[in-house]
Design an enzyme around this catalytic site. Structure first.
Site, short mmCIF file in Angstrom:
data_model
loop_
_atom_site.label_atom_id
_atom_site.label_comp_id
_atom_site.label_asym_id
_atom_site.label_seq_id
_atom_site.Cartn_x
_atom_site.Cartn_y
_atom_site.Cartn_z
N ALA A 84 -36.55 -3.44 7.05
CA ALA A 84 -36.83 -2.03 6.73
C ALA A 84 -36.13 -1.15 7.75
CB ALA A 84 -38.33 -1.81 6.77
N LYS B 167 -22.26 3.82 -3.65
CA LYS B 167 -21.28 4.05 -4.72
C LYS B 167 -21.60 3.20 -5.96
CE LYS B 167 -17.27 1.60 -4.12
NZ LYS B 167 -16.96 0.73 -5.25
N LYS C 254 -23.85 0.69 9.80
CA LYS C 254 -24.40 -0.57 10.29
C LYS C 254 -23.56 -0.95 11.51
CE LYS C 254 -22.58 -4.34 7.91
NZ LYS C 254 -22.29 -5.16 6.72
N ARG D 279 -18.86 6.01 6.28
CA ARG D 279 -19.09 6.46 4.90
C ARG D 279 -20.58 6.34 4.54
NH1 ARG D 279 -14.46 3.29 1.75
NH2 ARG D 279 -14.69 1.93 3.56
N GLY E 94 -26.51 2.74 3.69
CA GLY E 94 -25.31 3.58 3.57
C GLY E 94 -24.12 2.68 3.32
N ASP F 188 0.86 -1.18 0.00
CA ASP F 188 0.00 0.00 0.00
C ASP F 188 0.90 1.23 0.00
OD1 ASP F 188 -3.23 0.31 1.03
OD2 ASP F 188 -1.98 2.11 1.07
N CYS G 89 -20.28 0.70 -0.30
CA CYS G 89 -20.53 -0.06 -1.54
C CYS G 89 -21.86 0.24 -2.20
CB CYS G 89 -20.42 -1.55 -1.25
SG CYS G 89 -18.76 -2.02 -0.78
C1 UDX Z 1 -22.53 -4.74 0.80
C2 UDX Z 1 -22.91 -6.14 0.32
O1 UDX Z 1 -23.74 -6.78 1.29
C3 UDX Z 1 -21.66 -6.97 0.07
O2 UDX Z 1 -22.01 -8.24 -0.45
C4 UDX Z 1 -20.78 -6.22 -0.95
O3 UDX Z 1 -19.60 -6.94 -1.22
C5 UDX Z 1 -20.45 -4.83 -0.42
O4 UDX Z 1 -21.65 -4.12 -0.14
P1 UDX Z 1 -21.83 -3.66 3.14
O5 UDX Z 1 -21.83 -2.34 2.47
O6 UDX Z 1 -20.69 -4.01 4.04
O7 UDX Z 1 -21.90 -4.86 2.07
O8 UDX Z 1 -23.14 -3.75 4.05
P2 UDX Z 1 -24.57 -4.46 4.03
O9 UDX Z 1 -24.65 -5.40 5.15
O10 UDX Z 1 -24.94 -4.97 2.69
O11 UDX Z 1 -25.50 -3.21 4.39
C6 UDX Z 1 -25.62 -2.07 3.55
C7 UDX Z 1 -26.63 -1.12 4.14
O12 UDX Z 1 -27.94 -1.67 4.08
C8 UDX Z 1 -26.39 -0.79 5.62
O13 UDX Z 1 -26.63 0.58 5.83
C9 UDX Z 1 -27.40 -1.66 6.33
O14 UDX Z 1 -27.76 -1.16 7.59
C10 UDX Z 1 -28.57 -1.65 5.36
N1 UDX Z 1 -29.45 -2.83 5.49
C11 UDX Z 1 -28.98 -4.07 5.19
C12 UDX Z 1 -30.78 -2.65 5.88
O15 UDX Z 1 -31.23 -1.53 6.14
N2 UDX Z 1 -31.59 -3.75 5.97
C13 UDX Z 1 -31.15 -5.01 5.68
O16 UDX Z 1 -31.96 -5.96 5.78
C14 UDX Z 1 -29.82 -5.18 5.28
#
Ligand code: UDX
Length: 435
Positions: free
Chosen positions: A258, A269, A326, A333, A263, A33, A266
């Site tokens: 729900a 974006k 989460k 982010r 946020g 890195d 991933c």
């Molecule tokens: C996500 C994908 O799950 C993962 O497979 C990919 O590689 C990268 O993006 P991540 O961003 O770490 O992963 O979080 P994720 O658990 O998917 O949650 C994304 C957002 O959705 C969070 O803000 C979470 O709180 C929200 N969420 C998720 C909900 O509001 N309800 C749900 O049932 C699930």
């Protein structure tokens, strides 16, 4: 099984955890890195970000002597059989994927390769990127040595923050995009120990699989959030509705909570990037655009409701429980909490925000008017209203009585952690999403 010299470019969530996992399956891994501070920490066994299980995995892998950390890209790339690019591809202002870090890494790789090498794109990139990068890479390497074999492959990553270690060691699937049998068999070798289904395809399909998966998740969430909004208009309960829907295996029970909107690094974006990519190709990706719009509105729903219920925020003490996007991460982010906090502050609210993981990160981005604490009681004491933005365990485990230390116990829960009837019975006025 063959063991390879593997260099991973980028020590973010994907690069670091992948590097550790590949070292643990017997490969000799170098993580490279340009950030000297991160590399210095890693050499001392200190993870540069919070991720459950990462400190133990890092410690035990360092002991095995199969992982190395360096900023010396020249030697890191020149000795590799496989180079995995895992640098970030953030959003540009117009929503497109910013490939700047990838381009820098590619230049360094092209200047360094000195043996046969497979260059694997793990960063999330628009379909066609890996193929487009291969030609200039080959040309530059061939100028130095025409006999070298250099090829590029795509191998997207599906780990989620908070479960990154588990997801990498127990992947749901391995997606490989490549052109030759040689590249395919190398990557199959690398991933065989993970005992997951390995799906091989062309590079563009592999690249699109990543966007299609994340955008599908975003659409699913915005859909369920809209159904929750309809529940509120009809007196129905989103909990009951999703539970009953989940018995249909075509729908399933995962990713159906729900809440305050999605946020993270991933989903926001990647929805923007695929929409931009489709637009550039002359296609309007309406479902994903709708998911993004719904999400923007969803993030502020509770805040506007609270403003009405408590008669404005001016000079009110507002408790905020949870800041991260989460639980299980210190990442802020695109966290829905941030937009809410800015709004409440702009309307004169005095915020005390609790979070168990991200206070150091929050200090850098949240206005200095916001009091940050790791003490739940400090946030709740004498508050005029309470918001829940993250489903942290210690918030989930609060009892209705804990809210009675507020000046007026009124809770706006963006994560649906409590039962409204129980709360009301115990003197807490409780608003959640879709109930
Ligand atoms: C996500 C994908 O799950 C993962 O497979 C990919 O590689 C990268 O993006 P991540 O961003 O770490 O992963 O979080 P994720 O658990 O998917 O949650 C994304 C957002 O959705 C969070 O803000 C979470 O709180 C929200 N969420 C998720 C909900 O509001 N309800 C749900 O049932 C699930």
């Amino acid at each position: 099984m063959m063991n390879y010299n593997i260099t991973v470019a980028g020590v973010g969530y994907v690069g670091l955890v992948t590097g550790l996992a590949l070292a643990n399956s017997g490969n000799n891994v170098t993580c490279c890195d340009i950030n000297e501070e991160k590399i210095r920490m890693l050499k001392q066994g200190i993870p540069p970000f919070f991720e459950p299980g990462l400190d133990n995995l890092l410690g035990s892998t360092i002991m095995s002597n199969l992982i190395h950390f360096t900023t010396d890209w020249k030697s890191a790339y020149s000795g590799a059989d496989i180079i995995i690019i895992a640098v970030s591809s953030p959003s540009n202002a117009n929503g497109s994927a910013n490939l700047g870090y990838i381009e820098t890494a590619m230049k360094q790789i092209a200047a360094s390769i000195s043996k046969d090498c497979l260059v694997v794109m793990k960063s999330t990139v628009p379909p066609g990127t890996t193929n487009a990068l291969e030609r200039p890479l080959r040309e530059q390497v061939c100028r130095r040595n025409t006999s070298l074999w250099v090829e590029m492959a795509s191998n997207p990553e599906f780990l989620a923050q908070g479960t990154a270690v588990y997801d990498t060691i127990h992947p749901s699937r391995i997606v490989i995009g490549c052109k030759s049998d040689r590249a395919e068999s190398m990557l199959k070798d690398v991933y065989r120990p993970f005992k997951a289904p390995i799906i091989c395809m062309d590079c563009a399909s592999a690249e699109l699989t990543k966007y299609a998966s994340n955008c599908f998740l975003a659409v699913k969430l915005s859909y369920i959030n809209e159904i929750a909004n309809i529940c509120e208009l009809t007196g129905a309960s989103i909990h009951q509705v999703t539970m009953a829907m989940s018995y249909d295996t075509r729908i399933g029970k995962e990713y159906m909570k729900a809440g305050i909107g999605f946020g993270g690094s991933c989903l926001p974006k990647d929805t923007r990037a695929l929409t931009y990519f489709a637009n550039e190709k002359g296609y309007s990706l309406q479902t994903v655009q709708a998911a993004v719009s719904v999400n923007e509105i969803q993030k502020m729903k509770l805040c506007y409701k609270a403003e009405k219920e408590i008669g404005g925020f001016q000079d009110k003490k507002i408790a905020v429980l949870g800041l991260t996007f989460k639980s299980g991460t210190d990442d802020l982010r695109e966290a829905p909490s941030l937009k809410n906090i800015s709004y409440i502050s702009s309307k004169g609210g005095k915020i005390t925000a609790y979070d168990p993981a991200c206070i150091d990160n929050a200090k850098k981005i949240v206005s200095s008017n916001v009091v940050l604490t790791t003490d739940l009681n400090k946030a709740l004491n004498m508050a005029d209203a309470c918001f829940i933005f993250t489903e942290w365990d210690d918030v989930r485990h609060l009892k209705p009585n804990d809210f009675l230390k507020m000046k007026k116990p009124i809770v706006f829960d963006g994560r649906n952690l409590f039962d409204s009837k129980t709360m009301l019975k115990n003197g807490v006025l409780y608003f959640s999403i879709g109930n």
